[in-house]
Design a protein around this motif. Sequence first.
Motif, PDB file in Angstrom:
ATOM      1  N   SER A  40       0.652  -1.270   0.048  1.00  0.00           N
ATOM      2  CA  SER A  40      -0.109  -0.031   0.015  1.00  0.00           C
ATOM      3  C   SER A  40       1.081   1.207   0.062  1.00  0.00           C
ATOM      4  N   ARG A  41       2.116   1.126  -0.108  1.00  0.00           N
ATOM      5  CA  ARG A  41       3.083   2.369   0.095  1.00  0.00           C
ATOM      6  C   ARG A  41       3.819   2.489  -1.422  1.00  0.00           C
ATOM      7  N   ALA A  42       3.613   1.562  -2.537  1.00  0.00           N
ATOM      8  CA  ALA A  42       4.578   1.675  -3.400  1.00  0.00           C
ATOM      9  C   ALA A  42       4.280   2.877  -4.446  1.00  0.00           C
ATOM     10  N   PRO A  43       4.852   3.392  -5.344  1.00  0.00           N
ATOM     11  CA  PRO A  43       4.840   4.258  -6.186  1.00  0.00           C
ATOM     12  C   PRO A  43       3.543   4.272  -7.257  1.00  0.00           C
ATOM     13  N   GLU A  44       3.627   2.812  -7.606  1.00  0.00           N
ATOM     14  CA  GLU A  44       2.302   2.616  -8.612  1.00  0.00           C
ATOM     15  C   GLU A  44       1.836   1.337  -8.139  1.00  0.00           C
ATOM     16  N   ILE A  45       0.711   1.314  -8.445  1.00  0.00           N
ATOM     17  CA  ILE A  45      -0.257  -0.068  -7.924  1.00  0.00           C
ATOM     18  C   ILE A  45       0.445  -1.170  -8.389  1.00  0.00           C
ATOM     19  N   GLU A  46       0.968  -1.072  -9.667  1.00  0.00           N
ATOM     20  CA  GLU A  46       1.521  -2.104 -10.184  1.00  0.00           C
ATOM     21  C   GLU A  46       2.963  -2.645  -9.857  1.00  0.00           C
ATOM     22  N   GLU A  47       3.594  -1.615  -9.068  1.00  0.00           N
ATOM     23  CA  GLU A  47       4.894  -1.821  -8.304  1.00  0.00           C
ATOM     24  C   GLU A  47       4.420  -2.536  -7.180  1.00  0.00           C
ATOM     25  N   ASP A  48       3.237  -2.108  -6.490  1.00  0.00           N
ATOM     26  CA  ASP A  48       2.957  -2.806  -5.285  1.00  0.00           C
ATOM     27  C   ASP A  48       2.836  -4.301  -5.346  1.00  0.00           C
ATOM     28  N   ILE A  49       2.394  -4.589  -6.507  1.00  0.00           N
ATOM     29  CA  ILE A  49       1.950  -6.050  -6.604  1.00  0.00           C
ATOM     30  C   ILE A  49       3.416  -6.799  -6.864  1.00  0.00           C
ATOM     31  N   ALA A  50       4.206  -6.101  -7.885  1.00  0.00           N
ATOM     32  CA  ALA A  50       5.526  -6.601  -8.202  1.00  0.00           C
ATOM     33  C   ALA A  50       6.444  -6.619  -6.834  1.00  0.00           C
ATOM     34  N   LEU A  51       6.669  -5.886  -5.770  1.00  0.00           N
ATOM     35  CA  LEU A  51       7.192  -5.959  -4.703  1.00  0.00           C
ATOM     36  C   LEU A  51       6.728  -6.972  -3.681  1.00  0.00           C
ATOM     37  N   THR A  52       5.564  -7.158  -3.522  1.00  0.00           N
ATOM     38  CA  THR A  52       4.678  -8.043  -2.834  1.00  0.00           C
ATOM     39  C   THR A  52       5.111  -9.532  -3.473  1.00  0.00           C
ATOM     40  N   ASN A  53       5.086  -9.717  -4.980  1.00  0.00           N
ATOM     41  CA  ASN A  53       5.385 -11.111  -5.499  1.00  0.00           C
ATOM     42  C   ASN A  53       6.837 -11.380  -5.028  1.00  0.00           C
ATOM     43  N   ILE A  54       7.562 -10.475  -5.145  1.00  0.00           N
ATOM     44  CA  ILE A  54       9.157 -11.065  -4.618  1.00  0.00           C
ATOM     45  C   ILE A  54       9.185 -11.191  -3.307  1.00  0.00           C
ATOM     46  N   ALA A  55       8.364 -10.404  -2.185  1.00  0.00           N
ATOM     47  CA  ALA A  55       8.255 -10.799  -1.105  1.00  0.00           C
ATOM     48  C   ALA A  55       8.099 -12.279  -0.896  1.00  0.00           C
ATOM     49  N   LEU A  56       6.753 -12.618  -1.530  1.00  0.00           N
ATOM     50  CA  LEU A  56       6.221 -13.739  -1.232  1.00  0.00           C
ATOM     51  C   LEU A  56       7.294 -15.157  -1.580  1.00  0.00           C
ATOM     52  N   ASP A  57       7.821 -14.651  -2.762  1.00  0.00           N
ATOM     53  CA  ASP A  57       8.534 -15.608  -3.357  1.00  0.00           C
ATOM     54  C   ASP A  57       9.872 -15.911  -2.319  1.00  0.00           C
ATOM     55  N   LEU A  58      10.378 -14.945  -1.684  1.00  0.00           N
ATOM     56  CA  LEU A  58      11.331 -14.985  -0.657  1.00  0.00           C
ATOM     57  C   LEU A  58      11.013 -15.910   0.644  1.00  0.00           C
ATOM     58  N   LEU A  59       9.674 -15.474   0.799  1.00  0.00           N
ATOM     59  CA  LEU A  59       9.118 -16.013   1.970  1.00  0.00           C
ATOM     60  C   LEU A  59       8.997 -17.549   1.886  1.00  0.00           C
ATOM     61  N   GLY A  60       8.564 -18.083   0.660  1.00  0.00           N
ATOM     62  CA  GLY A  60       8.380 -19.399   0.419  1.00  0.00           C
ATOM     63  C   GLY A  60       9.682 -20.099   0.347  1.00  0.00           C
ATOM     64  N   GLN A  61      10.934 -19.440   0.073  1.00  0.00           N
ATOM     65  CA  GLN A  61      11.988 -20.015   0.049  1.00  0.00           C
ATOM     66  C   GLN A  61      12.469 -20.062   1.461  1.00  0.00           C
ATOM     67  N   ALA A  62      12.172 -19.056   2.405  1.00  0.00           N
ATOM     68  CA  ALA A  62      12.542 -18.886   3.958  1.00  0.00           C
ATOM     69  C   ALA A  62      11.890 -20.387   4.542  1.00  0.00           C
ATOM     70  N   ARG A  63      10.481 -20.390   4.216  1.00  0.00           N
ATOM     71  CA  ARG A  63       9.754 -21.537   4.620  1.00  0.00           C
ATOM     72  C   ARG A  63      10.411 -22.780   4.656  1.00  0.00           C
ATOM     73  N   ALA A  64      10.712 -23.013   3.387  1.00  0.00           N
ATOM     74  CA  ALA A  64      11.455 -24.267   2.967  1.00  0.00           C
ATOM     75  C   ALA A  64      12.527 -24.520   3.705  1.00  0.00           C
ATOM     76  N   LEU A  65      13.392 -23.519   3.798  1.00  0.00           N
ATOM     77  CA  LEU A  65      14.792 -23.718   4.240  1.00  0.00           C
ATOM     78  C   LEU A  65      14.810 -23.717   5.891  1.00  0.00           C
ATOM     79  N   LEU A  66      14.126 -23.138   6.535  1.00  0.00           N
ATOM     80  CA  LEU A  66      13.869 -23.070   7.827  1.00  0.00           C
ATOM     81  C   LEU A  66      13.219 -24.336   8.394  1.00  0.00           C
ATOM     82  N   ASP A  67      12.120 -24.714   7.602  1.00  0.00           N
ATOM     83  CA  ASP A  67      11.663 -26.045   7.934  1.00  0.00           C
ATOM     84  C   ASP A  67      12.429 -27.139   7.742  1.00  0.00           C
ATOM     85  N   TYR A  68      13.273 -27.320   6.788  1.00  0.00           N
ATOM     86  CA  TYR A  68      14.602 -27.917   6.679  1.00  0.00           C
ATOM     87  C   TYR A  68      15.523 -27.901   7.996  1.00  0.00           C
TER      88      TYR A  68
END
Lengths: 262, 323, 97
Positions: A40-68
């Motif tokens: 809700s703070r990004a310069p453009e709505i499309e960028e809000d989605i893009a940054l959150t997408n990246i965050a979700l990818d990283l969170l997915g990697q984190a969960r897999a690695l922490l779980d392991y």
Amino acid sequence: MTARNSAGDTDPMAGALFTYALRHGDDALILAQRLSEWASRAPEIEEDIALTNIALDLLGQARALLDYAGTLEGAGRDEDDLAYLRTEREFTNVHLVEQENGDFAHTIARQLFFSTYQLALYEELISSSDELLAGVAAKGVKEAAYHTDHATQWTIRLGDGTDESHRRMQAAVERLWPFTAELFEADDVDRALAEKGVAVDPSTLKLRWALSIAEVLSSATLTAPHSTWTSHGGRRGVHTEGFGYLLAEMQYLHRSYPDAKW
Amino acid sequence: MSDDAAAAREARLQEAFDALIDADERVEPRDWMPDAYRKTLIRQIAQHAHSEIIGMQPEGNWITRAPSLKRKAILMAKVQDEAGHGLYLYGAAETLGVDRDDLLDLLHTGKQKYSSIFNYPTITWADVGAIGWLVDGAAITNQVPLCRCSYGPYARAMIRICKEESFHQRQGFDILLTLSNGTPQQRAMAQDAVNRWWWPSLMMFGPPDADSPNSAQSMAWGIKRFSNDELRQKFVDMTVPQAAVLGLTLPDPDLRLDQESGHYRFGEIDWAEFYEVVKGNGPCNEQRIRHRVRAHEDGAWVRAAAAAYAVKRAERRAAEEVA
Amino acid sequence: MSAGEAGLPLWEVFVRGRRGLAHVHAGSLHASDAQMALRNARDVYTRRGEGVSIWVVPSAQITASTPDEKDPFFDPSADKVYRHPTFYNLPEEVRQM
């Protein structure tokens, strides 16, 4: 911790693997946390989605690695125990990922530096003899490529955009440069696991990273900084001052209700 | 064209438009449409889009503090969906001849509104669950009929949105179910959130039919398919049994099942509160707009840079082609 | 910031799904150039892993026609996809909606 191998014997390799999975999981977790602050703070709505997408990818990697990591440790800790109940000195992420978002240029510079490194890391890790790590890398490589491409395009757009964007992007690159050296510092854990074909010695990634970054900075009409200092200690659990605040925010609710399920 | 000929043409076009609506067919962007129809649609679609964007704030408020990684991921995906829905809707509005930047200006200056529900604060984690269950539930009740709206681009945007929305409501319900079956403090947190979000959710459907002068025209144009009160009743009937499953009570002592009609009768809504919030005097109105305007202003240099770079690139390309 | 200043142009997005036979119009978005449009399209329209192939086209580059010339709505001068402000000028009073 005393990691045990499948025979139940204390296994230094399991210990090293635990440490290795944890540190890369921490990198992804903390960067995901920072990126999620942009919602809700990004310069453009499309960028809000893009940054959150990246965050979700990283969170997915984190969960897999922490779980392991939790599985390797064998003490019953799951991804949430590791994310929410460790203290500052127990987190092993690099300093780069815990840096504050700053303006959009700072966030992009941080992403450029980290994702270029992570792409190189994952491309090597695909051939790890450890099945889980190889699997995380196989998925992660596509994600890191995308993140790198996103950061690269924005670095160029901002570097070669307006006078103001150029100034901000140059400032961001200079502010974050001192945090990049740590990405390539190898320790005994890295070396021991690399020898076994399990992990990648990060120092071997530096040249490739440097060449990529140099090319992007040049296309962006930016000057590569010369830093007189480097920030490090993350792998030993020694973090920057902002890290405590990040943890406080991330962990407070979970810690407030011990033994609760969410 | 003479005045008489122009008037005759307009009358024929109006007739054809009316026939289209009566046949329950779709009006598409390049079709002739009455100016008032177009204006009403622009306002409604834009305000729907603004609601999605502003709605990212109360929920986004809890992303960094989500109590588990799974909940964090789900919440991030949900807020991301809302941004996407905003984009679909701005896109639909733009087919009517407005620019998204102009619509955002109208939002930022208070000339266009957004759903008043988002002027309430999310003060505990359970609020995130309550929003998913009640607010998204109300939104779905409202949105499903819009999938058959007479204006094609809006209807298609709504179909896309509805597909993604059911995941949102289920997630909210799941959060509350977990809390309700958790520790006594978690249960209390869930009940407290429901106590605060129930009545505002009922207000989401707008004023009673008797006080909704624009509804009749919107229904005649096929933009609105059901009245405010009809939709509100539908929502209550759907939600009361769900509350029972959750083991939570709804804060309405007058709530009871009317055996004859099969509908749940409910108490008087505080319309004074509704009008105050709509007017701008709710707990978060000022904060929501300030946050939104700040994001927009902080991002101005970024958008300017993107535009400047695109121009430079185009110029370089053109120069290369000439060379 | 109003339209036309640093307003990013409008693009139409077409997506062909994994098992699809043809690209289908998915919607529109704003982007400063084709690369950004493609990236944004991937983020916005394939979040559920829906699409495989994406086309983006500047809206202004599309020429549209109506099949039936006897269609009462047919306006031969209106060959653009829709009534977008870059296509014609909105009078001031209409902007106050």
